[in-house]
Design an enzyme around this catalytic site. Structure first.
Site, PDB file in Angstrom:
ATOM      1  N   GLU A 289       0.829  -1.208   0.000  1.00 35.68           N
ATOM      2  CA  GLU A 289       0.000   0.000   0.000  1.00 35.68           C
ATOM      3  C   GLU A 289       0.862   1.257   0.000  1.00 35.68           C
ATOM      4  OE1 GLU A 289      -0.175  -2.623   1.940  1.00 35.68           O
ATOM      5  OE2 GLU A 289      -2.213  -3.052   2.622  1.00 35.68           O
TER       6      GLU A 289
ATOM      7  N   CYS B 195      -2.020  -2.624   7.094  1.00 38.83           N
ATOM      8  CA  CYS B 195      -1.462  -2.503   8.446  1.00 38.83           C
ATOM      9  C   CYS B 195      -1.677  -1.080   8.974  1.00 38.83           C
ATOM     10  CB  CYS B 195       0.019  -2.870   8.448  1.00 38.83           C
ATOM     11  SG  CYS B 195       1.105  -1.560   7.839  1.00 38.83           S
TER      12      CYS B 195
ATOM     13  N   CYS C  36       0.238   1.747   7.183  1.00 43.44           N
ATOM     14  CA  CYS C  36      -0.339   2.060   5.864  1.00 43.44           C
ATOM     15  C   CYS C  36      -1.655   2.799   6.010  1.00 43.44           C
ATOM     16  CB  CYS C  36      -0.518   0.780   5.054  1.00 43.44           C
ATOM     17  SG  CYS C  36       1.057   0.078   4.514  1.00 43.44           S
TER      18      CYS C  36
HETATM   19  N1  THU Z   1       2.423  -6.285   4.066  1.00 43.04           N
HETATM   20  C1  THU Z   1       1.883  -5.462   3.123  1.00 43.04           C
HETATM   21  O1  THU Z   1       2.402  -5.364   2.017  1.00 43.04           O
HETATM   22  N2  THU Z   1       0.768  -4.770   3.452  1.00 43.04           N
HETATM   23  C2  THU Z   1       0.166  -4.800   4.677  1.00 43.04           C
HETATM   24  O2  THU Z   1      -0.755  -4.043   4.922  1.00 43.04           O
HETATM   25  C3  THU Z   1       0.619  -5.749   5.683  1.00 43.04           C
HETATM   26  C4  THU Z   1       1.886  -6.458   5.396  1.00 43.04           C
HETATM   27  C5  THU Z   1       3.635  -7.029   3.730  1.00 43.04           C
HETATM   28  C6  THU Z   1       4.855  -6.592   4.488  1.00 43.04           C
HETATM   29  C7  THU Z   1       5.691  -7.857   4.443  1.00 43.04           C
HETATM   30  O3  THU Z   1       6.422  -7.865   3.244  1.00 43.04           O
HETATM   31  C8  THU Z   1       4.682  -8.967   4.405  1.00 43.04           C
HETATM   32  O4  THU Z   1       3.446  -8.377   4.023  1.00 43.04           O
HETATM   33  C9  THU Z   1       4.487  -9.686   5.717  1.00 43.04           C
HETATM   34  O5  THU Z   1       4.215  -8.823   6.745  1.00 43.04           O
END
Ligand code: THU
Length: 130
Positions: free
Chosen positions: A58, A89, A92
């Site tokens: 994101e 998360c 984000c």
């Molecule tokens: N991740 C995302 O790309 N977006 C999120 O909102 C949560 C987590 C990714 C970060 C990391 O590369 C993997 O997911 C595991 O946490």
């Protein structure tokens, strides 16, 4: 949710998910942002051996959009694998909130599970300097 071409946004998220760099978690995420003027800008998660330097899909999409000159967004589609779609998360959510709390957020899996939210639901009482 009128005016948003959700199939196009989901297709962009799925395409960029395939470019995720996630050798440590093997959790591949794709995000596609719809700008206020109708452009789609995508991002994937980019992991790092330090772990802490990892950037979520994101935020990759938001930063690419800002770098391309966009500051207003209508929707974001986020694709993750697993039984239920993952949601953005906390970091984000705060980054997305910088550009507006009315953002429509569609979280989905390639298998067809999906959940829709407003950013204001995902991050009530976002931090602001105002
Ligand atoms: N991740 C995302 O790309 N977006 C999120 O909102 C949560 C987590 C990714 C970060 C990391 O590369 C993997 O997911 C595991 O946490």
């Amino acid at each position: 949710m009128s005016g948003v071409d959700w199939p196009a946004l989901k297709a962009a998220a799925l395409a960029v998910q395939g470019r995720a760099y996630a050798p440590y978690s093997n959790y591949h995420v794709g995000a596609a942002l719809l700008t206020a003027d109708g452009e789609i800008i995508a991002g994937c998660n980019v992991e790092n051996a330090t772990f802490g330097a990892t950037c979520c899909a994101e935020r990759t999409a938001v930063f690419a959009a800002v770098a391309a000159g966009h500051l207003a967004f209508r929707a974001i589609a986020v694709v993750t694998n697993g039984a239920a779609p993952g949601t953005p998360c906390g970091i984000c959510r705060q980054v997305l909130a910088e550009f507006g709390r009315d953002l429509e957020v569609l979280c989905f899996t390639p298998e067809g599970a999906e959940a829709r939210y407003l950013l204001s639901e995902l991050l009530p009482h976002a931090f602001t300097l105002k």
